[in-house]
Design a protein around this motif. Structure first.
Motif, PDB file in Angstrom:
ATOM      1  N   GLU A 122       9.101   3.303  17.981  1.00 19.91           N
ATOM      2  CA  GLU A 122       8.114   1.992  18.140  1.00 19.91           C
ATOM      3  C   GLU A 122       7.253   1.736  17.208  1.00 19.91           C
ATOM      4  O   GLU A 122       7.063   0.593  16.556  1.00 19.91           O
ATOM      5  CB  GLU A 122       7.982   1.711  19.768  1.00 19.91           C
ATOM      6  N   THR A 123       6.412   2.722  17.135  1.00 17.06           N
ATOM      7  CA  THR A 123       5.358   2.632  16.053  1.00 17.06           C
ATOM      8  C   THR A 123       6.060   2.401  14.714  1.00 17.06           C
ATOM      9  O   THR A 123       5.442   1.717  14.068  1.00 17.06           O
ATOM     10  CB  THR A 123       4.776   3.768  16.037  1.00 17.06           C
ATOM     11  N   LEU A 124       6.994   3.187  14.473  1.00 13.57           N
ATOM     12  CA  LEU A 124       7.573   2.850  12.880  1.00 13.57           C
ATOM     13  C   LEU A 124       7.954   1.476  12.936  1.00 13.57           C
ATOM     14  O   LEU A 124       7.977   0.964  11.829  1.00 13.57           O
ATOM     15  CB  LEU A 124       8.486   4.052  12.628  1.00 13.57           C
ATOM     16  N   HIS A 125       8.465   0.903  13.927  1.00 10.88           N
ATOM     17  CA  HIS A 125       9.038  -0.464  13.929  1.00 10.88           C
ATOM     18  C   HIS A 125       7.857  -1.324  13.349  1.00 10.88           C
ATOM     19  O   HIS A 125       8.260  -2.394  12.714  1.00 10.88           O
ATOM     20  CB  HIS A 125       9.775  -0.738  15.208  1.00 10.88           C
ATOM     21  N   GLU A 126       6.885  -1.118  14.008  1.00 10.79           N
ATOM     22  CA  GLU A 126       5.675  -2.092  13.823  1.00 10.79           C
ATOM     23  C   GLU A 126       5.337  -1.868  12.380  1.00 10.79           C
ATOM     24  O   GLU A 126       4.933  -2.894  11.387  1.00 10.79           O
ATOM     25  CB  GLU A 126       4.448  -1.774  14.583  1.00 10.79           C
ATOM     26  N   MET A 127       5.156  -0.447  11.804  1.00 12.37           N
ATOM     27  CA  MET A 127       4.692  -0.162  10.594  1.00 12.37           C
ATOM     28  C   MET A 127       5.712  -0.911   9.508  1.00 12.37           C
ATOM     29  O   MET A 127       5.361  -1.473   8.282  1.00 12.37           O
ATOM     30  CB  MET A 127       4.740   1.371  10.352  1.00 12.37           C
ATOM     31  N   GLU A 128       7.114  -0.698   9.679  1.00 15.04           N
ATOM     32  CA  GLU A 128       8.019  -1.482   8.916  1.00 15.04           C
ATOM     33  C   GLU A 128       7.996  -2.854   8.769  1.00 15.04           C
ATOM     34  O   GLU A 128       8.048  -3.344   7.383  1.00 15.04           O
ATOM     35  CB  GLU A 128       9.242  -1.041   9.551  1.00 15.04           C
ATOM     36  N   ALA A 129       7.418  -3.457   9.917  1.00 20.46           N
ATOM     37  CA  ALA A 129       7.371  -5.087  10.000  1.00 20.46           C
ATOM     38  C   ALA A 129       6.524  -5.455   8.884  1.00 20.46           C
ATOM     39  O   ALA A 129       6.715  -6.592   8.374  1.00 20.46           O
ATOM     40  CB  ALA A 129       7.294  -5.629  11.326  1.00 20.46           C
ATOM     41  N   LEU A 130       5.534  -4.705   8.717  1.00 14.68           N
ATOM     42  CA  LEU A 130       4.103  -4.936   8.004  1.00 14.68           C
ATOM     43  C   LEU A 130       4.560  -5.065   6.498  1.00 14.68           C
ATOM     44  O   LEU A 130       4.134  -5.402   5.377  1.00 14.68           O
ATOM     45  CB  LEU A 130       2.924  -4.302   8.199  1.00 14.68           C
ATOM     46  N   ARG A 131       5.748  -4.259   6.331  1.00 14.73           N
ATOM     47  CA  ARG A 131       5.947  -3.876   4.734  1.00 14.73           C
ATOM     48  C   ARG A 131       7.127  -4.461   4.217  1.00 14.73           C
ATOM     49  O   ARG A 131       7.493  -4.298   2.814  1.00 14.73           O
ATOM     50  CB  ARG A 131       5.919  -2.497   4.551  1.00 14.73           C
ATOM     51  N   LEU A 132       8.027  -5.402   4.882  1.00 19.58           N
ATOM     52  CA  LEU A 132       9.439  -5.625   4.430  1.00 19.58           C
ATOM     53  C   LEU A 132       9.248  -6.771   3.578  1.00 19.58           C
ATOM     54  O   LEU A 132      10.193  -6.918   2.693  1.00 19.58           O
ATOM     55  CB  LEU A 132      10.181  -6.141   5.966  1.00 19.58           C
ATOM     56  N   GLY A 133       7.910  -7.399   3.342  1.00 17.26           N
ATOM     57  CA  GLY A 133       7.797  -8.504   2.420  1.00 17.26           C
ATOM     58  C   GLY A 133       7.229  -7.630   1.232  1.00 17.26           C
ATOM     59  O   GLY A 133       6.907  -8.730   0.096  1.00 17.26           O
TER      60      GLY A 133
ATOM     61  N   LEU B  98      17.703 -12.263  -3.654  1.00 15.16           N
ATOM     62  CA  LEU B  98      17.970 -11.441  -2.704  1.00 15.16           C
ATOM     63  C   LEU B  98      17.730 -11.902  -1.397  1.00 15.16           C
ATOM     64  O   LEU B  98      16.980 -12.571  -1.109  1.00 15.16           O
ATOM     65  CB  LEU B  98      16.784 -10.016  -2.946  1.00 15.16           C
ATOM     66  N   GLU B  99      18.284 -11.129  -0.369  1.00 18.60           N
ATOM     67  CA  GLU B  99      18.337 -11.359   1.145  1.00 18.60           C
ATOM     68  C   GLU B  99      16.866 -10.677   1.421  1.00 18.60           C
ATOM     69  O   GLU B  99      16.642  -9.831   0.818  1.00 18.60           O
ATOM     70  CB  GLU B  99      19.569 -10.857   1.800  1.00 18.60           C
ATOM     71  N   GLY B 100      16.538 -11.022   2.793  1.00 16.76           N
ATOM     72  CA  GLY B 100      15.410 -10.300   3.380  1.00 16.76           C
ATOM     73  C   GLY B 100      15.859  -8.873   3.575  1.00 16.76           C
ATOM     74  O   GLY B 100      16.910  -8.584   3.846  1.00 16.76           O
ATOM     75  N   LYS B 101      14.821  -7.946   3.633  1.00 20.80           N
ATOM     76  CA  LYS B 101      15.212  -6.667   3.935  1.00 20.80           C
ATOM     77  C   LYS B 101      15.558  -6.494   5.331  1.00 20.80           C
ATOM     78  O   LYS B 101      14.708  -7.007   5.991  1.00 20.80           O
ATOM     79  CB  LYS B 101      14.138  -5.595   3.588  1.00 20.80           C
TER      80      LYS B 101
END
Lengths: 269, 218, 218
Positions: A122-133, B98-101
């Motif tokens: 769950e922590t990784l999920h939150e960390m990932e969300a901040l970096r997808l962009g 590109l699509e979103g990740k």
């Protein structure tokens, strides 16, 4: 945990929509944790009978909704039933005076361990969300000629990547070099096999059993060439086949026709 | 702080300082690299000292944050790289077509967590900890290069071992796997709630059991 | 020039002006693009007007020149791109050279996989299987000590035989080449899974997208 809505079945009273929400679980341990949380019971003191019943109800619900119940869920259900049965037995005291292990202990240990990793997930999920962009830049190239060459860091190459590369090369090779008859045909000339065969039946050693003809061949390709040669000789009436009894060996013999294969053109190309 | 007030127009800089030429050089290097570059790499390429590189990185980081800039410094995987800002995700993707990740599924994240903490670890061990077969998660993680193989384990069936990659660190913005919460912290965070209300049905139970980490002894 | 003096700390800007948000956006786009982007494509991606993009480009160009930065704006036919400054060519090349050390092209990886699975094997045999001459891949792999020679094959031309090295085994964590995965291993991982509850909620997009160059702009 994802949730999804079950569509209202055809014919149902649309004035009374009855959306069923079924929580989905990552596995049996996830489901168990959910039930323990829902019942607000202590992980160290699980009311096994209650949890076992609710666990079973969930599996039944899944089946009623035509959702496949994975084998792992059934395995853990069996484990719960086993623990439940152990719970009603008086626990023995070991010779050194300590009581025997609580039958729930192993399950509890697994749940605690699983919950840790679920928490990290769950922590990784939150960390990932901040970096997808975030987007990095394609690295600059030293030489213009390298512009097209995609390169991989060796540290990122797995053993499966190696195998996949190898399979890719093999597949490419095979589609560029189709195997089978064509190769067999080039390797084994039917005309040559016809000449061999003719020499054999004319050698005066009596009829040649068909089964002997296929003995000692190099493989399927050669066998096919020999078989085609026999058929061809029969067609040209240079060789005759006869069978003395049902299911007995087929015998090949010369018809006595004086035919030469000079100028014979293979037609099986 | 700051002894640098020679430029009256600029706001007082409370942070470290570095010659603009060093900052420009480090920016050029990070720009060209694309991937996280370690301080050692930057030292080797720039012929600056490690301290000079560090100072330049800090000045650059602040400069990129201060002005409304399109890129920022990303300290990750034992190095630094430049990345476009999160807020420009949509236009950048539009430009690149590109699509979103995609986010990783919880199943993949659980599998990844186990690998991150217990690496190198085998598929059967992961399945045991999660209670489910995790092959499809492993496949996803391998395809995304977040994990890779680390040989085979010398047990029955010689299963493959898995470990996390540098890409894992980059994906989650970690400098090092050690930056993940420690197992002890995990126990506190996600472990057993203290059993104050619990009636001791089995008083002979050793308390340490609660903190136990090894599930394999079960 | 400049109607914006609301920030008394900033030096007066003699050039054209553009909102900082526009400049940051255009900078992010040029950064992520990697290759020249035309004004039209920038307009499309940013949803700014052509005039706004032009203004932002000019402001960015001046800002990059004024502040002695590591990158500059390069105006090319019908568009613009960011490039590292020429004066940093030597260190930039040095860095890229260092980073290239650990990299292998797809051709080299394929050659390596053939040697791993078919060893000992000759260059003509590899070329036959791959359908292309593999001399430069062999040289790369020899340089990186992933393969070595293993005598000569007693056929016409007595070509060298190649095999993988100890370093290769160490890198992949193997004791023996016999431990390389077999097709069944791949099937186990990539085959159909029995556990349907495990299906990925967010079906995976290959992560490489992150580094991918714009495919639409071939």
């Amino acid at each position: 945990m994802a949730e999804f809505r079950i569509p209202v079945p055809a014919g149902a009273d649309l004035m009374q929509p009855y959306p069923v929400k079924v929580p989905q679980f990552e596995g049996p341990l996830d489901l168990l944790l959910h039930l323990i949380r829902k019942n607000e019971v202590d992980l160290r003191n699980i009311p096994v009978a209650d949890i076992c019943r609710q666990y079973h109800e969930y599996l039944v619900l899944m089946q009623e909704l035509d959702l496949e119940v994975a084998a792992e869920f059934l395995y853990v259900e069996a484990l719960l039933v086993h623990v439940k049965s152990q719970m009603v037995l008086p626990r023995a005291v070991l010779p050194d005076g300590t009581p025997q292990e609580d039958p729930r202990d192993e399950l509890v240990r697994r749940l605690i361990e699983y919950r840790k990793y679920k928490g990290v997930a769950e922590t990784l999920h939150e960390m990932e969300a901040l970096r997808l962009g975030l987007w990095s830049r394609p690295p600059a190239r030293l030489e213009a000629s390298e512009a097209e060459a995609e390169e991989t860091d060796l540290s990122e190459v797995s053993l499966f990547d190696l195998l996949t590369f190898f399979k890719g090369a093999l597949d490419r090779y095979r589609s560029a070099h189709p195997p089978s008859l064509e190769i067999a045909h080039q390797k084994y000339s039917i005309k040559e096999k016809m000449e061999d065969m003719l020499a054999r039946v004319r050698s005066g050693g009596g009829p040649v059993p068909l089964s002997d003809v296929f003995r000692g061949l190099a493989g399927r390709a050669e066998a096919i060439a020999v078989f085609l040669a026999v058929l061809e000789l029969l067609r040209l009436r240079v060789v005759r086949a006869r069978q003395e009894a049902e299911f007995s060996d087929i015998l090949l013999e010369s018809t006595g026709e004086d035919v030469t294969l000079e100028g014979y053109e293979e037609s099986y190309r | 702080m700051s002894g640098e007030l020679e430029n009256p127009g600029s706001p007082p800089s409370p942070g470290p300082s570095a010659p603009p030429a060093h900052v420009a050089l480090v920016e050029a290097l990070l720009f060209a690299s694309g991937k996280p570059a370690s301080v050692e790499r930057l030292v080797e390429a720039s012929e600056l000292t490690a301290a000079e590189v560090e100072a330049a990185l800090e000045v650059l980081e602040r400069a990129l944050e201060a002005d409304a800039r399109g890129v920022r410094l990303d300290r990750v995987a034992g190095g630094a790289r430049l990345v476009s800002r999160n807020e420009f995700d949509v236009p950048v993707r539009k430009l690149l077509g590109l699509e979103g990740k995609n986010k990783l599924s919880m199943a993949s994240l659980e599998t990844l967590s186990i690998i991150a903490y217990r690496q190198p670890v085998t598929a059967p061990e992961i399945a045991e900890l999660r209670g489910v077969n995790s092959a499809s998660s492993l496949r996803t993680l391998l395809d995304k290069k977040l994990i890779t193989t680390a040989g085979r384990k010398e047990v029955v069936g010689t299963p493959f071992l898995y470990k996390t990659t540098k890409e894992f660190l980059v994906h989650f913005g970690l400098d090092d796997v050690k930056d993940l919460p420690k197992p002890e912290d995990l126990d506190a965070l996600y472990g057993v709630e203290t059993n104050t209300s619990q009636t001791e049905l089995f008083p002979g139970e050793p308390e340490e059991k609660e903190k136990e980490e090894d599930p394999s002894d079960g």
